[in-house]
Scaffold this motif. Structure first.
Motif, PDB file in Angstrom:
ATOM      1  N   ALA A 113       0.828  -1.213   0.000  1.00 44.68           N
ATOM      2  CA  ALA A 113       0.000   0.000   0.000  1.00 44.68           C
ATOM      3  C   ALA A 113       0.854   1.252   0.000  1.00 44.68           C
ATOM      4  N   THR A 114       0.201   2.395  -0.169  1.00 40.13           N
ATOM      5  CA  THR A 114       0.915   3.657  -0.022  1.00 40.13           C
ATOM      6  C   THR A 114       1.342   3.811   1.432  1.00 40.13           C
ATOM      7  N   SER A 115       2.359   4.633   1.661  1.00 40.35           N
ATOM      8  CA  SER A 115       2.874   4.867   3.007  1.00 40.35           C
ATOM      9  C   SER A 115       2.675   6.318   3.396  1.00 40.35           C
ATOM     10  N   LEU A 116       2.503   6.534   4.671  1.00 37.35           N
ATOM     11  CA  LEU A 116       2.400   7.868   5.251  1.00 37.35           C
ATOM     12  C   LEU A 116       2.885   7.725   6.688  1.00 37.35           C
ATOM     13  N   HIS A 117       3.841   8.561   7.104  1.00 42.21           N
ATOM     14  CA  HIS A 117       4.344   8.449   8.469  1.00 42.21           C
ATOM     15  C   HIS A 117       4.614   9.822   9.054  1.00 42.21           C
ATOM     16  N   ASP A 118       4.883   9.840  10.355  1.00 38.34           N
ATOM     17  CA  ASP A 118       5.025  11.097  11.096  1.00 38.34           C
ATOM     18  C   ASP A 118       6.483  11.470  11.363  1.00 38.34           C
ATOM     19  N   TYR A 119       7.389  11.068  10.498  1.00 32.87           N
ATOM     20  CA  TYR A 119       8.808  11.376  10.646  1.00 32.87           C
ATOM     21  C   TYR A 119       9.409  11.757   9.298  1.00 32.87           C
ATOM     22  N   PHE A 120      10.557  12.426   9.367  1.00 33.80           N
ATOM     23  CA  PHE A 120      11.337  12.717   8.165  1.00 33.80           C
ATOM     24  C   PHE A 120      12.016  11.416   7.753  1.00 33.80           C
ATOM     25  N   GLU A 121      12.059  11.170   6.455  1.00 30.41           N
ATOM     26  CA  GLU A 121      12.682   9.957   5.953  1.00 30.41           C
ATOM     27  C   GLU A 121      13.608  10.317   4.797  1.00 30.41           C
ATOM     28  N   GLU A 122      14.842   9.827   4.871  1.00 30.24           N
ATOM     29  CA  GLU A 122      15.792   9.968   3.775  1.00 30.24           C
ATOM     30  C   GLU A 122      16.166   8.568   3.319  1.00 30.24           C
ATOM     31  N   VAL A 123      16.153   8.381   2.005  1.00 29.78           N
ATOM     32  CA  VAL A 123      16.408   7.067   1.424  1.00 29.78           C
ATOM     33  C   VAL A 123      17.405   7.223   0.294  1.00 29.78           C
ATOM     34  N   ILE A 124      18.417   6.362   0.266  1.00 28.71           N
ATOM     35  CA  ILE A 124      19.308   6.307  -0.887  1.00 28.71           C
ATOM     36  C   ILE A 124      19.363   4.853  -1.360  1.00 28.71           C
ATOM     37  N   LEU A 125      19.186   4.682  -2.647  1.00 27.71           N
ATOM     38  CA  LEU A 125      19.209   3.360  -3.261  1.00 27.71           C
ATOM     39  C   LEU A 125      20.672   2.975  -3.494  1.00 27.71           C
ATOM     40  N   LEU A 126      21.133   1.950  -2.803  1.00 30.53           N
ATOM     41  CA  LEU A 126      22.533   1.523  -2.894  1.00 30.53           C
ATOM     42  C   LEU A 126      22.779   0.592  -4.070  1.00 30.53           C
ATOM     43  N   GLU A 127      21.788  -0.231  -4.390  1.00 27.56           N
ATOM     44  CA  GLU A 127      21.899  -1.127  -5.547  1.00 27.56           C
ATOM     45  C   GLU A 127      20.505  -1.588  -5.949  1.00 27.56           C
ATOM     46  N   GLY A 128      20.363  -2.000  -7.201  1.00 28.17           N
ATOM     47  CA  GLY A 128      19.102  -2.522  -7.683  1.00 28.17           C
ATOM     48  C   GLY A 128      18.212  -1.461  -8.307  1.00 28.17           C
ATOM     49  N   ASP A 129      16.906  -1.744  -8.343  1.00 30.57           N
ATOM     50  CA  ASP A 129      15.939  -0.852  -8.973  1.00 30.57           C
ATOM     51  C   ASP A 129      14.696  -0.716  -8.102  1.00 30.57           C
ATOM     52  N   LEU A 130      13.976   0.393  -8.292  1.00 29.78           N
ATOM     53  CA  LEU A 130      12.731   0.643  -7.577  1.00 29.78           C
ATOM     54  C   LEU A 130      11.833   1.483  -8.469  1.00 29.78           C
ATOM     55  N   ARG A 131      10.520   1.216  -8.446  1.00 29.69           N
ATOM     56  CA  ARG A 131       9.560   1.964  -9.259  1.00 29.69           C
ATOM     57  C   ARG A 131       8.223   2.017  -8.531  1.00 29.69           C
ATOM     58  N   VAL A 132       7.379   2.977  -8.922  1.00 33.02           N
ATOM     59  CA  VAL A 132       6.019   3.040  -8.408  1.00 33.02           C
ATOM     60  C   VAL A 132       5.229   1.898  -9.022  1.00 33.02           C
TER      61      VAL A 132
END
Length: 123
Positions: free
Chosen positions: A52-71
């Motif tokens: 599902a979609t996500s929603l949270h109450d914190y700041f989030e930083e994400v860096i993709l180290l390897e592989g792929d990601l898509r909506v």
């Protein structure tokens, strides 16, 4: 948060990989129980997708180290979210403020992400 010098963040009995959803696991690298701040590695197996979609109450930083990601096609609902055909690869970065709707996502080849979560003022 605990202070660590460089080391290999191998899972241990006190710090194992934990399943979040089928094909999606997380390893907590560091966590401050007082503030809730945490850093994690998130590992997605090939073909994994979150539900599902996500929603949270914190700041989030994400860096993709390897592989792929898509909506996930037809499921992305975040305002201003990039096109559903866009595929992110190694080095892709996201910064999300509290309350930002995002996802759901899928990974064809699998991926590894570094994630930092910090609680604080919206802004």
């Amino acid at each position: 948060m605990q202070q660590y010098e460089f080391h290999t963040p191998l899972p241990t009995s006190t710090r194992p990989w934990q399943s979040l959803e089928p094909g999606i696991d997380e390893l907590i690298l560091n966590h401050d129980p007082t503030t809730g701040r945490r850093t994690t590695l998130q590992r997605w197996q090939p073909g994994a997708r979150n539900a599902a979609t996500s929603l949270h109450d914190y700041f989030e930083e994400v860096i993709l180290l390897e592989g792929d990601l898509r909506v996930v096609p037809g499921k992305g609902t975040a305002e201003g979210q990039p096109g559903e055909t866009e595929v992110w690869g190694k080095g892709a970065y996201a910064f999300r403020r509290p309350g930002m709707v995002h996802g759901p996502f899928a990974s064809e080849a699998g991926c590894l992400m570094f994630i930092s979560c910090t609680w604080g003022e919206k802004g």
